[in-house]
Design a protein around this motif. Structure first.
Motif, short mmCIF file in Angstrom:
data_model
loop_
_atom_site.label_atom_id
_atom_site.label_comp_id
_atom_site.label_asym_id
_atom_site.label_seq_id
_atom_site.Cartn_x
_atom_site.Cartn_y
_atom_site.Cartn_z
N VAL A 1 0.85 -1.18 0.00
CA VAL A 1 0.00 0.00 0.00
C VAL A 1 0.89 1.24 0.00
O VAL A 1 1.83 1.34 0.79
CB VAL A 1 -0.93 0.00 1.23
CG1 VAL A 1 -1.78 1.25 1.28
CG2 VAL A 1 -1.81 -1.24 1.22
N VAL A 2 0.60 2.16 -0.90
CA VAL A 2 1.35 3.41 -0.99
C VAL A 2 0.47 4.52 -0.42
O VAL A 2 -0.64 4.76 -0.93
CB VAL A 2 1.72 3.73 -2.46
CG1 VAL A 2 2.44 5.06 -2.55
CG2 VAL A 2 2.55 2.61 -3.05
N PRO A 3 0.92 5.20 0.63
CA PRO A 3 0.13 6.30 1.19
C PRO A 3 -0.13 7.39 0.15
O PRO A 3 0.70 7.63 -0.74
CB PRO A 3 1.02 6.83 2.32
CG PRO A 3 1.93 5.70 2.66
CD PRO A 3 2.16 4.97 1.36
N ASP A 4 -1.28 8.05 0.24
CA ASP A 4 -1.65 9.09 -0.72
C ASP A 4 -0.56 10.15 -0.88
O ASP A 4 -0.28 10.59 -1.99
CB ASP A 4 -2.96 9.78 -0.30
CG ASP A 4 -4.17 8.88 -0.53
OD1 ASP A 4 -4.05 7.90 -1.29
OD2 ASP A 4 -5.23 9.18 0.06
N ASN A 5 0.05 10.57 0.24
CA ASN A 5 1.03 11.65 0.17
C ASN A 5 2.38 11.20 -0.39
O ASN A 5 3.30 12.00 -0.51
CB ASN A 5 1.21 12.33 1.53
CG ASN A 5 1.85 11.41 2.56
OD1 ASN A 5 1.86 10.20 2.40
ND2 ASN A 5 2.35 11.99 3.62
N GLU A 6 2.51 9.91 -0.75
CA GLU A 6 3.75 9.41 -1.35
C GLU A 6 3.54 8.92 -2.78
O GLU A 6 4.47 8.49 -3.44
CB GLU A 6 4.33 8.28 -0.50
CG GLU A 6 4.78 8.72 0.87
CD GLU A 6 5.30 7.59 1.73
OE1 GLU A 6 5.50 6.46 1.19
OE2 GLU A 6 5.52 7.82 2.92
N ARG A 7 2.30 9.04 -3.28
CA ARG A 7 2.01 8.55 -4.64
C ARG A 7 2.80 9.28 -5.71
O ARG A 7 3.15 8.70 -6.72
CB ARG A 7 0.52 8.67 -4.94
CG ARG A 7 -0.23 7.42 -4.57
CD ARG A 7 -1.63 7.43 -5.08
NE ARG A 7 -2.37 8.45 -4.36
CZ ARG A 7 -3.47 9.03 -4.79
NH1 ARG A 7 -3.97 8.71 -5.94
NH2 ARG A 7 -4.08 9.94 -4.07
N TRP A 8 3.11 10.55 -5.48
CA TRP A 8 3.84 11.34 -6.48
C TRP A 8 5.20 10.72 -6.80
O TRP A 8 5.70 10.85 -7.91
CB TRP A 8 4.02 12.78 -6.00
CG TRP A 8 4.89 12.91 -4.77
CD1 TRP A 8 4.49 12.82 -3.47
CD2 TRP A 8 6.30 13.11 -4.74
NE1 TRP A 8 5.57 12.95 -2.62
CE2 TRP A 8 6.69 13.14 -3.38
CE3 TRP A 8 7.27 13.27 -5.72
CZ2 TRP A 8 8.02 13.31 -2.99
CZ3 TRP A 8 8.59 13.45 -5.32
CH2 TRP A 8 8.94 13.48 -3.97
N HIS B 1 5.84 7.72 -7.29
CA HIS B 1 5.68 6.55 -8.15
C HIS B 1 5.22 6.92 -9.56
O HIS B 1 4.86 6.04 -10.33
CB HIS B 1 4.73 5.56 -7.49
CG HIS B 1 5.24 5.06 -6.18
ND1 HIS B 1 6.10 4.00 -6.08
CD2 HIS B 1 5.07 5.53 -4.91
CE1 HIS B 1 6.41 3.81 -4.81
NE2 HIS B 1 5.81 4.73 -4.09
N THR B 2 5.24 8.21 -9.89
CA THR B 2 4.88 8.63 -11.24
C THR B 2 6.06 8.35 -12.17
O THR B 2 7.21 8.33 -11.74
CB THR B 2 4.53 10.14 -11.28
OG1 THR B 2 5.67 10.89 -10.87
CG2 THR B 2 3.34 10.46 -10.37
#
Length: 103
Positions: free
Chosen positions: A54-61, A63-64
């Protein structure tokens, strides 16, 4: 049923009978302790359990594609560029109170 992985990379398929405890829990084994899983119910009485990260919302950037590309380039540069000591006496020090900025 017990199918092991072969030289062709066949999927390992194990069937094990488990009992659901009075608290509604099922043990998947200590080797899976602490892992996060997705539990899907494609139809009543059928569960598909898959391990997940699970990737926290505030760390999704991070993974772009553009960030992954930049990070890969930075890591490649770091691997081929030897580390060297910094001579702190040669660094310019900022003034303690800061320089006045132009308006």
């Amino acid at each position: 049923m017990n199918i092991e992985e072969n030289a062709m990379g066949a999927v390992i398929d194990h069937q094990v009978i488990k009992s659901i405890g009075s608290s509604g829990q099922i043990s998947l084994g200590k080797e899976h302790a602490g892992r996060q899983v997705l539990v899907e119910t494609p139809e009543p009485g059928v569960w598909v359990i898959r391990t997940a990260t699970v990737v926290p919302d505030n760390e999704r950037w991070m993974h772009t594609p553009s960030v992954k590309k930049d990070l890969s380039a930075a890591l490649a540069l770091a691997q081929k560029t030897p580390a060297k000591a910094t001579d702190l006496s040669k660094l310019k020090m900022a003034k303690a109170h800061g320089a006045k900025r132009k308006a």
